[in-house]
Design an enzyme around this catalytic site. Structure first.
Site: not given
Ligand code: UD1
Ligand code: CA
Length: 421
Positions: A355, A16, A157
């Site tokens: 510089n 995104r 979620e």
């Molecule tokens: C996640 C949570 C959600 C929470 C939100 C805000 C889950 C399924 N959902 O959603 O409940 O409200 O964060 O904190 O956990 N990442 C990995 N590997 C992956 C997927 C993600 O390392 O396979 C890391 C991403 O780099 C990121 C973090 O996990 O830093 C969260 O991932 P993101 O896709 O932003 O999750 P949200 O949709 O925000």
């Molecule tokens: Ca997030």
């Protein structure tokens, strides 16, 4: 391995953001997001920090190269947040004890509530203590479901929410304190039966609960601490909130910021009491400013700059890797790079330290009380002695040092002949 351990999830690309760079490397107030999360984990008492990398792994490792003692776990394919935590298992090995799980895209998270999470998990003998927050606008977050008695049931979620669940304002900020090895048992049972077909970490608390373990959801996080950055708009919001926090701290310490919204100050800057920062000034990188200084309007102080007490830097002056000793002044239209100005040096309008010779940067030194006339150029490396005067428009060429007390004029600058008669 020393506990508590912190696991920070940073393997996702962040589609995104529409960027070539891994999401956690986008900068907020001059530093990449992941730095803030690492710092908060450390501040909460984590002794071992594991960052899960995947998309842009090399860049993330590089960005954290000067952070001491970080271990990296690699998640080969981004199969979800639960899978990301599982990728740490080989590193954690036989460690048993508390583990804090955080996400790398929440740069505003503070250490204090995280320390609370760890302490409460321990005192409650819980398998999981889930930090939650109650926010005015829950969109984008997983929602917290509780039973009629207010006990935690599960996280759902947003994509998987019913319309009623969507209205819930208690959300999951992804700040968890678990205990190992219990968490591994829950992670083994994750499945992908959800809207995204991923292994969700968010299912782990409910799984632990169903296994008869104690799980508590505690609304201990403030809405402004949990801003998750998923888009460029979120990035700008995070920046604004963090600026307000940095400036608030400085104002509490006795710094005047005339127009906070039109001022930019890096979180690593140190500024003394009674210093006044005028509008449209930017202080970037590690800058140290003493007591009673005056900065701006429209000043740019860059990394490695030191202003000693009472120094003044005014309109359209850029200062880079330079030191201005007590009472030195550059009030209008100047560039000072790799320069060391002694006490009470006066820099006229339009002065430039040249510089850079196209290949290398060179230093300029100016002794106490020297006067640099308007429009003069000092071609580095060069030294202007104490009490010397450089005439308006003079060009002091490289290595043609000006002795103390001498006045030089012209292009190239030469000693002013003594007046006859
Ligand atoms: C996640 C949570 C959600 C929470 C939100 C805000 C889950 C399924 N959902 O959603 O409940 O409200 O964060 O904190 O956990 N990442 C990995 N590997 C992956 C997927 C993600 O390392 O396979 C890391 C991403 O780099 C990121 C973090 O996990 O830093 C969260 O991932 P993101 O896709 O932003 O999750 P949200 O949709 O925000
Ligand atoms: Ca997030």
């Amino acid at each position: 391995m020393q506990g508590p351990v912190a696991i920070i999830l940073a393997a996702g690309h962040g589609k995104r953001m529409r960027s070539e760079r891994a999401k956690v490397l986008h900068e907020v107030c001059g530093r990449s997001m992941i730095h803030y999360v690492v710092e908060a984990a450390r501040g909460a008492g984590a002794r071992t920090i594991i960052v899960v990398v995947g998309s842009g792994a090399e860049q993330v490792r590089e960005a954290l190269a000067d952070e001491p003692e970080i271990r990296f776990a690699t998640q080969e394919r981004q199969l979800g947040t639960g899978d990301a935590v599982r990728a740490c298992r080989p590193l954690v090995d036989r460690y048993e004890g508390p583990v804090l799980v955080l996400v790398g895209d929440e740069p505003l998270i503070r250490p204090e509530p995280l320390a609370d999470l760890l302490a409460r998990r321990e005192s409650e003998h819980a398998a999981c203590l889930l930090g939650t927050a109650i926010v005015p606008d829950p969109s984008g977050f997983g929602r917290i479901l509780r039973d009629g008695a207010g006990r935690f049931l599960r996280i759902v979620e947003e994509r998987d929410c019913s319309p009623e669940e969507r209205a819930i304002r208690e959300v999951n900020p992804s700040c968890y304190a678990f205990e190992l090895p219990g968490l591994w048992d829950a992670l083994e049972r994750l499945d992908t039966g959800n809207a995204q077909g991923e292994y969700y970490l968010t299912d782990a608390p409910a799984l632990l609960h169903s296994m008869g373990r104690r799980v508590i959801a505690l609304p201990c996080l403030a809405p402004e601490d949990i801003l998750g950055v998923n888009t460029r708009e979120h990035l700008a919001q995070a920046h604004a909130l963090l600026q307000a926090r940095i400036q608030g701290r400085l104002m509490d310490q006795g710094v005047s910021i005339v127009d906070p919204r039109n001022t930019y100050i890096d979180g690593r800057a140190e500024i003394g009491r009674d210093t006044v920062i005028y509008p449209f000034s930017a202080i970037t990188g590690r800058v140290a400013i003493g007591v009673g200084c005056r900065v701006g309007p429209f000043a740019h102080l860059r990394d490695g700059t030191i202003l000693e007490d009472g120094a003044e830097v005014g309109a359209f002056v850029e200062v880079n890797r330079s030191r201005l000793e007590v009472g030195a002044k550059a009030r209008h239209l100047a560039y000072l790079g790799d320069a060391h100005l002694g006490p009470s040096v006066n820099v006229g309008a339009g002065v430039i330290t040249a510089n850079f010779d196209g290949r290398q940067k060179h230093p300029t030194a100016v002794g106490a009380g020297a006067l640099l006339g308007s429009g003069s150029i000092l071609v580095a490396p060069v030294t202007v002695g104490a009490g010397a005067v450089v005439g308006a428009g003079a060009v002091v060429t490289r290595n043609h040092d000006v002795p103390a007390g001498q006045t030089v004029v012209g292009v190239p600058a030469r000693p002013l002949p003594p007046r006859s008669g």
